[in-house]
Design a protein around this motif. Sequence first.
Motif, PDB file in Angstrom:
ATOM      1  N   UNK A  16       0.850  -1.184   0.000  1.00  0.00           N
ATOM      2  CA  UNK A  16       0.000   0.000   0.000  1.00  0.00           C
ATOM      3  C   UNK A  16       0.891   1.241   0.000  1.00  0.00           C
ATOM      4  N   UNK A  17       0.385   2.366  -0.454  1.00  0.00           N
ATOM      5  CA  UNK A  17       1.189   3.590  -0.484  1.00  0.00           C
ATOM      6  C   UNK A  17       1.759   3.927   0.886  1.00  0.00           C
ATOM      7  N   UNK A  18       3.060   4.182   0.923  1.00  0.00           N
ATOM      8  CA  UNK A  18       3.713   4.567   2.160  1.00  0.00           C
ATOM      9  C   UNK A  18       3.993   3.431   3.118  1.00  0.00           C
ATOM     10  N   UNK A  19       3.697   2.205   2.696  1.00  0.00           N
ATOM     11  CA  UNK A  19       3.914   1.054   3.575  1.00  0.00           C
ATOM     12  C   UNK A  19       4.891   0.079   2.943  1.00  0.00           C
ATOM     13  N   UNK A  20       5.436  -0.801   3.787  1.00  0.00           N
ATOM     14  CA  UNK A  20       6.339  -1.831   3.299  1.00  0.00           C
ATOM     15  C   UNK A  20       5.545  -2.936   2.600  1.00  0.00           C
ATOM     16  N   UNK A  21       6.261  -3.660   1.760  1.00  0.00           N
ATOM     17  CA  UNK A  21       5.628  -4.794   1.090  1.00  0.00           C
ATOM     18  C   UNK A  21       5.308  -5.855   2.134  1.00  0.00           C
ATOM     19  N   UNK A  22       4.076  -6.363   2.060  1.00  0.00           N
ATOM     20  CA  UNK A  22       3.540  -7.256   3.092  1.00  0.00           C
ATOM     21  C   UNK A  22       3.291  -8.649   2.527  1.00  0.00           C
ATOM     22  N   UNK A  36      -4.194  -2.004  -2.421  1.00  0.00           N
ATOM     23  CA  UNK A  36      -2.734  -2.058  -2.558  1.00  0.00           C
ATOM     24  C   UNK A  36      -2.396  -2.536  -3.957  1.00  0.00           C
ATOM     25  N   UNK A  37      -1.106  -2.488  -4.263  1.00  0.00           N
ATOM     26  CA  UNK A  37      -0.583  -3.193  -5.436  1.00  0.00           C
ATOM     27  C   UNK A  37      -0.204  -4.595  -4.987  1.00  0.00           C
ATOM     28  N   UNK A  38      -0.687  -5.587  -5.718  1.00  0.00           N
ATOM     29  CA  UNK A  38      -0.466  -6.985  -5.369  1.00  0.00           C
ATOM     30  C   UNK A  38       0.585  -7.590  -6.296  1.00  0.00           C
ATOM     31  N   UNK A  39       1.545  -8.272  -5.684  1.00  0.00           N
ATOM     32  CA  UNK A  39       2.663  -8.850  -6.421  1.00  0.00           C
ATOM     33  C   UNK A  39       2.719 -10.361  -6.211  1.00  0.00           C
ATOM     34  N   UNK A  40       3.047 -11.069  -7.260  1.00  0.00           N
ATOM     35  CA  UNK A  40       3.401 -12.469  -7.065  1.00  0.00           C
ATOM     36  C   UNK A  40       4.916 -12.598  -7.136  1.00  0.00           C
ATOM     37  N   UNK A  41       5.415 -13.665  -6.531  1.00  0.00           N
ATOM     38  CA  UNK A  41       6.851 -13.873  -6.457  1.00  0.00           C
ATOM     39  C   UNK A  41       7.154 -15.356  -6.512  1.00  0.00           C
ATOM     40  N   UNK A  42       8.349 -15.672  -6.998  1.00  0.00           N
ATOM     41  CA  UNK A  42       8.791 -17.054  -7.111  1.00  0.00           C
ATOM     42  C   UNK A  42      10.066 -17.251  -6.313  1.00  0.00           C
ATOM     43  N   UNK A  43      10.136 -18.411  -5.683  1.00  0.00           N
ATOM     44  CA  UNK A  43      11.305 -18.743  -4.862  1.00  0.00           C
ATOM     45  C   UNK A  43      11.994 -19.951  -5.462  1.00  0.00           C
ATOM     46  N   UNK A  44      13.278 -19.778  -5.788  1.00  0.00           N
ATOM     47  CA  UNK A  44      14.051 -20.830  -6.443  1.00  0.00           C
ATOM     48  C   UNK A  44      14.950 -21.548  -5.444  1.00  0.00           C
ATOM     49  N   UNK A  45      14.444 -21.744  -4.244  1.00  0.00           N
ATOM     50  CA  UNK A  45      15.188 -22.449  -3.202  1.00  0.00           C
ATOM     51  C   UNK A  45      14.212 -23.270  -2.386  1.00  0.00           C
ATOM     52  N   UNK A  46      14.739 -24.211  -1.632  1.00  0.00           N
ATOM     53  CA  UNK A  46      13.872 -25.029  -0.789  1.00  0.00           C
ATOM     54  C   UNK A  46      13.469 -24.241   0.451  1.00  0.00           C
ATOM     55  N   UNK A  47      12.430 -24.731   1.101  1.00  0.00           N
ATOM     56  CA  UNK A  47      11.979 -24.096   2.326  1.00  0.00           C
ATOM     57  C   UNK A  47      10.820 -23.159   2.102  1.00  0.00           C
ATOM     58  N   UNK A  85       9.132 -19.600   3.174  1.00  0.00           N
ATOM     59  CA  UNK A  85       9.499 -18.329   3.763  1.00  0.00           C
ATOM     60  C   UNK A  85       8.365 -17.329   3.585  1.00  0.00           C
ATOM     61  N   UNK A  86       8.430 -16.257   4.372  1.00  0.00           N
ATOM     62  CA  UNK A  86       7.396 -15.226   4.295  1.00  0.00           C
ATOM     63  C   UNK A  86       7.984 -13.836   4.109  1.00  0.00           C
ATOM     64  N   UNK A  87       9.266 -13.761   3.822  1.00  0.00           N
ATOM     65  CA  UNK A  87       9.919 -12.466   3.669  1.00  0.00           C
ATOM     66  C   UNK A  87      10.183 -12.169   2.203  1.00  0.00           C
ATOM     67  N   UNK A  88      10.272 -10.878   1.883  1.00  0.00           N
ATOM     68  CA  UNK A  88      10.566 -10.503   0.497  1.00  0.00           C
ATOM     69  C   UNK A  88      11.936 -11.017   0.074  1.00  0.00           C
ATOM     70  N   UNK A  89      12.887 -11.055   1.007  1.00  0.00           N
ATOM     71  CA  UNK A  89      14.231 -11.535   0.672  1.00  0.00           C
ATOM     72  C   UNK A  89      14.234 -13.016   0.297  1.00  0.00           C
ATOM     73  N   UNK A  90      13.219 -13.726   0.715  1.00  0.00           N
ATOM     74  CA  UNK A  90      13.177 -15.150   0.447  1.00  0.00           C
ATOM     75  C   UNK A  90      12.719 -15.516  -0.946  1.00  0.00           C
ATOM     76  N   UNK A  91      12.305 -14.507  -1.719  1.00  0.00           N
ATOM     77  CA  UNK A  91      11.825 -14.757  -3.073  1.00  0.00           C
ATOM     78  C   UNK A  91      12.780 -14.139  -4.082  1.00  0.00           C
ATOM     79  N   UNK A  92      12.927 -14.829  -5.190  1.00  0.00           N
ATOM     80  CA  UNK A  92      13.978 -14.491  -6.143  1.00  0.00           C
ATOM     81  C   UNK A  92      13.478 -13.719  -7.359  1.00  0.00           C
ATOM     82  N   UNK A  93      12.221 -13.898  -7.705  1.00  0.00           N
ATOM     83  CA  UNK A  93      11.685 -13.248  -8.911  1.00  0.00           C
ATOM     84  C   UNK A  93      10.332 -12.623  -8.564  1.00  0.00           C
ATOM     85  N   UNK A  94      10.060 -11.479  -9.218  1.00  0.00           N
ATOM     86  CA  UNK A  94       8.863 -10.721  -8.906  1.00  0.00           C
ATOM     87  C   UNK A  94       8.156 -10.275 -10.181  1.00  0.00           C
TER      88      UNK A  94
END
Length: 124
Positions: free
Chosen positions: A40-46, A92-103, A105-114
């Motif tokens: 959402x505007x002014x907020x971190x990605x959730x 908000x703006x809604x994003x999908x993301x892909x994770x190219x590793x096992x496990x 996760x719920x953090x933005x750092x845990x996903x590799x592609x957006x």
Amino acid sequence: QVQLVESGGGLVQAGGSLRLSCAASGGTFSSYAMGWFRQAPGKEREFLATINRSAGYTYYADSVKGRFTISRDNAKNTVYLQMYSLKPEDTAVYYCAARDRTGVVTTTRGFDYWGQGTQVTVSS
């Protein structure tokens, strides 16, 4: 490297529903765990939801549990986010993301592609 394109956003009244789609190309979709986030505007990605490679496991943020459902169709290289009982605070703006590793996760750092995101606006 996988490319992700979201669709299905738009304007909806409070209490309504939307289904977002995220189409993947350029990679082996079934090898990625997938997630949905929003910003959402002014907020971190959730973080909102994640699903593992086989669709046998899903996990949700408390803020959307019971209202949103993540699913995937590996044959169609697509992940979905079905949203019910939408509230103005879901805007908000809604994003999908892909994770190219096992496990899982719920953090933005845990996903590799957006993806580039799709706007969802919920009116009161």
